[in-house]
Design a protein around this motif. Structure first.
Motif, PDB file in Angstrom:
ATOM      1  N   PRO A 298       5.610  17.727  20.088  1.00 23.70           N
ATOM      2  CA  PRO A 298       6.336  17.152  19.178  1.00 23.70           C
ATOM      3  C   PRO A 298       5.759  17.271  17.646  1.00 23.70           C
ATOM      4  O   PRO A 298       6.499  16.769  16.663  1.00 23.70           O
ATOM      5  N   PHE A 299       4.535  17.718  17.622  1.00 25.55           N
ATOM      6  CA  PHE A 299       3.774  17.725  16.356  1.00 25.55           C
ATOM      7  C   PHE A 299       4.398  19.227  15.571  1.00 25.55           C
ATOM      8  O   PHE A 299       4.161  19.322  14.495  1.00 25.55           O
ATOM      9  N   GLN A 305      12.868  21.306  19.371  1.00 27.87           N
ATOM     10  CA  GLN A 305      12.521  20.402  20.379  1.00 27.87           C
ATOM     11  C   GLN A 305      13.081  20.076  21.454  1.00 27.87           C
ATOM     12  O   GLN A 305      14.325  20.048  21.620  1.00 27.87           O
ATOM     13  N   TYR A 306      12.364  19.881  22.847  1.00 22.80           N
ATOM     14  CA  TYR A 306      13.238  19.541  23.984  1.00 22.80           C
ATOM     15  C   TYR A 306      12.444  18.791  24.927  1.00 22.80           C
ATOM     16  O   TYR A 306      11.081  18.913  25.056  1.00 22.80           O
ATOM     17  N   TYR A 342       7.045  25.252  25.534  1.00 20.74           N
ATOM     18  CA  TYR A 342       6.653  23.960  26.349  1.00 20.74           C
ATOM     19  C   TYR A 342       5.332  23.734  26.080  1.00 20.74           C
ATOM     20  O   TYR A 342       4.245  24.698  26.387  1.00 20.74           O
ATOM     21  N   LYS A 343       4.816  22.530  25.818  1.00 19.86           N
ATOM     22  CA  LYS A 343       3.393  22.290  25.755  1.00 19.86           C
ATOM     23  C   LYS A 343       2.888  21.672  26.937  1.00 19.86           C
ATOM     24  O   LYS A 343       1.706  21.594  27.143  1.00 19.86           O
ATOM     25  N   LYS A 344       3.690  20.837  27.687  1.00 16.92           N
ATOM     26  CA  LYS A 344       3.305  19.765  28.785  1.00 16.92           C
ATOM     27  C   LYS A 344       4.182  19.768  29.996  1.00 16.92           C
ATOM     28  O   LYS A 344       5.318  19.696  29.642  1.00 16.92           O
TER      29      LYS A 344
END
Length: 425
Positions: A298-299, A305-306, A342-344
């Protein structure tokens, strides 16, 4: 009626102390331990506190200070810390018939019925024995309630003349000690209560203790009243030696870097489901609902974003790792969308209940009634004996490019045969 006496034993800079046990050359030198993906500071030695580096600070902003002060940095080694915690708690069990493990580095003990013992001397013996047997320095606070024991522990840490042990019970200057404690530091006083208390002129623990019961009850409910009574030496919080089974289990990690490949994310989700299943079986439970979620960073406002999640109700409830992995992967494929970094990702278990407390299905064999349970028990026994991930599922991946970045990870000195330290003559 016997007077209740409590003690709080708290490990000093626990993560840092664990690293120093196996690197004694770092004693009295600045050391920090970093969060997942080596992002922020989560533990500091006293030397780092004296330098002024704040907790939870992003490491990338402090590189110049780390180099300037020659601060030693470590990635979080949760396997080592958990085992060292177990050793500390087992040592504490030899000093009291009743112990409550409050967190990974804290435990409450009771000394009720031990008034004939010099408790000041006994606290020093606990401190010295824990250090001798585990290498972990601890502080010991003793008081007639849990809250006062916690304040005594805080006082022992902040005043070097106490040498890590302090008994506040019947202390002649207890009012002075309470007056020196900011009200926001009292156990149970959060930001909301702290602000409310400051507005009525209450800034320290002594002023809080002396508030009228009627005002406390009306403004802070019965929970606040119990807290005030604890400050007066009236025990309201009982020992809780048995840990209640968790009603929800979440296993989630930020990836070592942004991921786009669906198969790599599937591996991560499978691994998270397997880890959560181990925790589930450890408390002899089964799960009735599984949720999978994914999120981008989100940063990173420069990237699309998703975020999404999906859940699956499991009937009958289970703790079978292959079944849970299969469900998790199915849910992930349902919510995955290409074209995002994707980050997480994470897996959440809800609807958890004891393995003996659910209604059986006439048309399906329950996990507890067939060989799946025996298989999972064998899997867990092997991994406990020979080390984590000795046996794992192929769907968790081999190379695991999604794993957290831990570039400064120490060895698993106490839980892996290949990493046991060697002492040379």
């Amino acid at each position: 009626m016997e007077r209740r006496i409590f003690a709080l034993v708290d490990c000093n800079s626990f993560y840092v102390s664990c690293e120093r046990v196996f690197a004694p050359q770092l004693r009295n030198k600045p050391v920090v331990v970093l969060s997942n993906n080596d992002g922020c500071i989560v533990a500091r030695s006293q030397e780092v506190k004296d330098i002024g580096l704040p907790m939870a600070s992003p490491v990338f902003k402090l590189r110049h200070l780390i180099r300037k002060h020659k601060i030693h940095t470590f990635s979080s080694n949760y396997t080592l810390y958990a085992d060292m915690s177990r050793r500390v708690m087992e040592t504490l069990e030899t000093f009291s018939p009743e112990i409550e493990v409050y967190s990974i580095d804290e435990a409450f003990l009771t000394f009720t019925g031990m008034e004939h013992i010099d408790l000041d001397e006994y606290a020093c013996t606990i401190r010295d024995t824990v250090f001798q047997w585990t290498g972990i320095p601890v502080s010991v606070g003793i008081g007639p309630s849990k809250t006062l024991a916690k304040l005594a522990n805080r006082y022992a840490k902040k005043n070097r003349q106490c040498r890590g042990a302090f008994n506040i019970t019947d202390h002649p200057h207890i009012d002075d000690i309470l007056e020196s404690v900011d009200v926001g530091s009292v156990w149970g006083v959060g930001r909301k209560y702290c602000k409310k208390l400051n507005q009525v002129g209450v800034f320290n623990a002594l002023q809080l203790r002396d508030l009228p019961d009627r005002w406390v009850r009306s403004q802070m409910t019965v929970v606040g009243l119990r807290m005030v009574h604890e400050l007066r030496g009236i025990p309201c919080y009982e020992m809780e030696p048995e840990i209640d089974p968790k009603k929800g289990i979440v296993t989630s990690r930020s990836f070592g870097g942004p991921l786009e490949d669906e198969e790599e994310i599937c591996e991560a989700v499978a691994a998270y489901a397997a880890r959560a299943a181990v925790k589930l079986r450890k408390q002899d439970s089964v799960v009735g609902c599984l949720t999978v979620f994914i999120i981008t960073n989100p940063f990173r406002t420069d990237q699309p974003q998703y975020a999404n999640s999906a859940s699956w109700r499991i009937e009958p409830p289970t703790a079978d790792t292959p079944q849970l992995i299969a469900i998790a992967k199915k849910l992930l494929r349902h919510i995955y969308r290409p074209g995002f970094k994707y980050k997480k990702a994470g897996v959440m278990f809800t609807g958890i209940r004891s393995s003996g407390e659910f209604q059986l299905d006439a048309f399906q064999t329950a996990f507890t009634d067939d060989r799946r349970q025996a298989l999972m028990q064998t899997l867990d026994q092997v991994n406990r004996r020979y080390g984590l991930h000795t046996l794992s599922f192929a769907s968790e991946g081999i190379h695991k490019p999604w794993e957290m970045k831990r570039e400064q990870l120490s060895k698993r000195f106490t839980t892996n045969w290949n990493e046991i330290p060697i002492v040379k003559a």
